[in-house]
Scaffold this motif. Structure first.
Motif, PDB file in Angstrom:
ATOM      1  N   TYR A  90      -0.711   5.331   8.501  1.00 34.85           N
ATOM      2  CA  TYR A  90      -0.353   6.479   9.426  1.00 34.85           C
ATOM      3  C   TYR A  90      -1.130   7.611   9.434  1.00 34.85           C
ATOM      4  N   VAL A  91      -0.881   8.230  10.554  1.00 33.25           N
ATOM      5  CA  VAL A  91      -1.530   9.933  10.516  1.00 33.25           C
ATOM      6  C   VAL A  91      -0.346  10.782  10.304  1.00 33.25           C
ATOM      7  N   ASN A  92      -0.690  12.001   9.482  1.00 31.13           N
ATOM      8  CA  ASN A  92       0.430  13.145   9.461  1.00 31.13           C
ATOM      9  C   ASN A  92       0.126  14.084  10.432  1.00 31.13           C
ATOM     10  N   GLN A  93       0.892  15.257  10.366  1.00 30.81           N
ATOM     11  CA  GLN A  93       1.053  16.513  11.466  1.00 30.81           C
ATOM     12  C   GLN A  93      -0.450  16.865  11.227  1.00 30.81           C
ATOM     13  N   ASN A  94      -1.248  16.813  10.452  1.00 31.56           N
ATOM     14  CA  ASN A  94      -2.400  17.725  10.335  1.00 31.56           C
ATOM     15  C   ASN A  94      -3.566  16.828  10.739  1.00 31.56           C
ATOM     16  N   GLY A  95      -3.175  15.353  11.275  1.00 31.29           N
ATOM     17  CA  GLY A  95      -4.279  14.435  11.685  1.00 31.29           C
ATOM     18  C   GLY A  95      -5.039  13.676  10.634  1.00 31.29           C
ATOM     19  N   THR A  96      -4.366  14.076   9.281  1.00 32.20           N
ATOM     20  CA  THR A  96      -5.012  13.195   8.241  1.00 32.20           C
ATOM     21  C   THR A  96      -4.457  11.754   8.307  1.00 32.20           C
ATOM     22  N   LYS A  97      -5.265  10.703   8.121  1.00 33.41           N
ATOM     23  CA  LYS A  97      -5.011   9.398   8.032  1.00 33.41           C
ATOM     24  C   LYS A  97      -4.767   9.160   6.649  1.00 33.41           C
ATOM     25  N   ALA A  98      -3.715   8.199   6.567  1.00 34.87           N
ATOM     26  CA  ALA A  98      -3.219   7.741   5.264  1.00 34.87           C
ATOM     27  C   ALA A  98      -2.964   6.259   5.177  1.00 34.87           C
ATOM     28  N   GLY A  99      -3.184   5.404   3.904  1.00 34.05           N
ATOM     29  CA  GLY A  99      -2.937   4.279   3.804  1.00 34.05           C
ATOM     30  C   GLY A  99      -2.045   3.832   2.552  1.00 34.05           C
ATOM     31  N   GLU A 100      -0.819   3.388   2.635  1.00 37.16           N
ATOM     32  CA  GLU A 100      -0.155   3.482   1.381  1.00 37.16           C
ATOM     33  C   GLU A 100       0.085   1.956   1.238  1.00 37.16           C
ATOM     34  N   PHE A 101      -0.189   1.421   0.118  1.00 40.82           N
ATOM     35  CA  PHE A 101       0.307   0.272  -0.418  1.00 40.82           C
ATOM     36  C   PHE A 101       1.402   0.233  -1.131  1.00 40.82           C
ATOM     37  N   MET A 102       2.343  -0.784  -0.888  1.00 42.13           N
ATOM     38  CA  MET A 102       3.556  -0.556  -1.455  1.00 42.13           C
ATOM     39  C   MET A 102       4.158  -2.244  -1.864  1.00 42.13           C
ATOM     40  N   GLU A 103       4.153  -2.212  -3.197  1.00 43.20           N
ATOM     41  CA  GLU A 103       4.514  -3.570  -3.664  1.00 43.20           C
ATOM     42  C   GLU A 103       6.095  -3.619  -4.071  1.00 43.20           C
ATOM     43  N   PHE A 104       6.717  -4.905  -3.568  1.00 38.61           N
ATOM     44  CA  PHE A 104       8.292  -4.720  -3.554  1.00 38.61           C
ATOM     45  C   PHE A 104       8.634  -5.752  -4.900  1.00 38.61           C
ATOM     46  N   ASP A 105       9.984  -5.423  -4.944  1.00 40.65           N
ATOM     47  CA  ASP A 105      10.603  -6.187  -5.935  1.00 40.65           C
ATOM     48  C   ASP A 105      11.249  -7.353  -5.297  1.00 40.65           C
ATOM     49  N   GLU A 106      12.123  -8.141  -5.824  1.00 43.11           N
ATOM     50  CA  GLU A 106      13.038  -9.286  -5.075  1.00 43.11           C
ATOM     51  C   GLU A 106      14.011  -8.498  -4.289  1.00 43.11           C
ATOM     52  N   ASN A 107      14.436  -7.131  -4.322  1.00 46.22           N
ATOM     53  CA  ASN A 107      15.353  -6.499  -3.617  1.00 46.22           C
ATOM     54  C   ASN A 107      14.768  -5.871  -2.482  1.00 46.22           C
ATOM     55  N   ARG A 108      13.293  -6.186  -2.099  1.00 44.36           N
ATOM     56  CA  ARG A 108      12.565  -5.525  -1.291  1.00 44.36           C
ATOM     57  C   ARG A 108      12.562  -3.883  -1.460  1.00 44.36           C
ATOM     58  N   GLN A 109      12.614  -3.307  -2.606  1.00 36.17           N
ATOM     59  CA  GLN A 109      12.501  -1.994  -2.823  1.00 36.17           C
ATOM     60  C   GLN A 109      11.023  -1.867  -3.630  1.00 36.17           C
ATOM     61  N   VAL A 110      10.454  -0.682  -3.107  1.00 33.48           N
ATOM     62  CA  VAL A 110       9.058  -0.307  -3.608  1.00 33.48           C
ATOM     63  C   VAL A 110       9.222  -0.137  -5.270  1.00 33.48           C
ATOM     64  N   VAL A 111       8.385  -0.821  -6.068  1.00 35.80           N
ATOM     65  CA  VAL A 111       8.241  -0.680  -7.354  1.00 35.80           C
ATOM     66  C   VAL A 111       6.882  -0.143  -7.497  1.00 35.80           C
ATOM     67  N   ARG A 112       5.803  -0.270  -6.805  1.00 40.10           N
ATOM     68  CA  ARG A 112       4.434   0.387  -7.156  1.00 40.10           C
ATOM     69  C   ARG A 112       4.014   0.885  -5.768  1.00 40.10           C
ATOM     70  N   ALA A 113       3.596   2.113  -5.534  1.00 40.75           N
ATOM     71  CA  ALA A 113       2.949   2.458  -4.315  1.00 40.75           C
ATOM     72  C   ALA A 113       1.647   3.349  -4.668  1.00 40.75           C
ATOM     73  N   VAL A 114       0.581   3.070  -4.013  1.00 36.76           N
ATOM     74  CA  VAL A 114      -0.755   3.691  -4.184  1.00 36.76           C
ATOM     75  C   VAL A 114      -1.097   4.331  -2.863  1.00 36.76           C
ATOM     76  N   ALA A 115      -1.119   5.564  -2.742  1.00 31.82           N
ATOM     77  CA  ALA A 115      -1.458   6.385  -1.572  1.00 31.82           C
ATOM     78  C   ALA A 115      -2.842   6.654  -1.352  1.00 31.82           C
ATOM     79  N   ASN A 116      -3.680   6.368  -0.379  1.00 28.18           N
ATOM     80  CA  ASN A 116      -4.989   6.995   0.029  1.00 28.18           C
ATOM     81  C   ASN A 116      -5.025   7.835   1.004  1.00 28.18           C
ATOM     82  N   TYR A 117      -5.971   8.756   1.191  1.00 28.95           N
ATOM     83  CA  TYR A 117      -6.083   9.570   2.395  1.00 28.95           C
ATOM     84  C   TYR A 117      -7.464   9.549   2.739  1.00 28.95           C
ATOM     85  N   THR A 118      -7.727  10.123   4.158  1.00 28.94           N
ATOM     86  CA  THR A 118      -8.899  10.628   4.555  1.00 28.94           C
ATOM     87  C   THR A 118      -9.608  11.725   3.856  1.00 28.94           C
ATOM     88  N   ALA A 119     -10.620  12.124   4.002  1.00 30.79           N
ATOM     89  CA  ALA A 119     -10.841  13.650   3.560  1.00 30.79           C
ATOM     90  C   ALA A 119     -10.748  14.515   4.590  1.00 30.79           C
TER      91      ALA A 119
END
Length: 119
Positions: A90-119
């Motif tokens: 996704y891209v935020n209001q400032n034009g910064t692009k982001a990629g977030e990896f989200m790992e789910f549990d058996e209930n489809r809830q996020v148990v681990r997330a790792v966010a990465n952004y453009t400079a």
């Protein structure tokens, strides 16, 4: 394993929750013991590891982020899915692009997330 449709539905709801600035809606996506690692968390929390552990700690971090960025808005660019999670691009209001990896549990809830952004 999430299907393409499930991945897109999750991503759209996640984006809508953030864009509404509804902290409770955002938190519905995360398991009680979720762990998030983000360079933004490192900055906001003054924590070099950038790691936030547990739903209450996430609430505090997300609240601080929303307060610091009252015009926060995300635009979904793409969604990728795998065996146990997804990547939301996704891209935020400032034009910064982001990629977030989200790992789910058996209930489809996020148990681990790792966010990465453009400079």
């Amino acid at each position: 394993m999430p299907t393409e449709i499930e991945a897109r539905e999750f991503a759209n709801y996640w984006i809508q929750a953030w864009n509404s600035h509804d902290l409770d809606a955002v938190l519905t996506h995360y398991a009680s013991g979720a762990v998030l690692t983000s360079p933004i968390a490192a900055k906001i929390l003054n924590r070099p590891s950038g790691t936030v552990e547990g739903k209450e700690a996430l609430r505090n971090y997300f609240r601080r982020g929303l307060e610091a960025h009252p015009n926060l808005a995300f635009e979904l660019l793409d969604v990728m899915y795998g065996l146990s999670g997804i990547v939301i691009h996704y891209v935020n209001q400032n034009g910064t692009k982001a990629g977030e990896f989200m790992e789910f549990d058996e209930n489809r809830q996020v148990v681990r997330a790792v966010a990465n952004y453009t400079a």
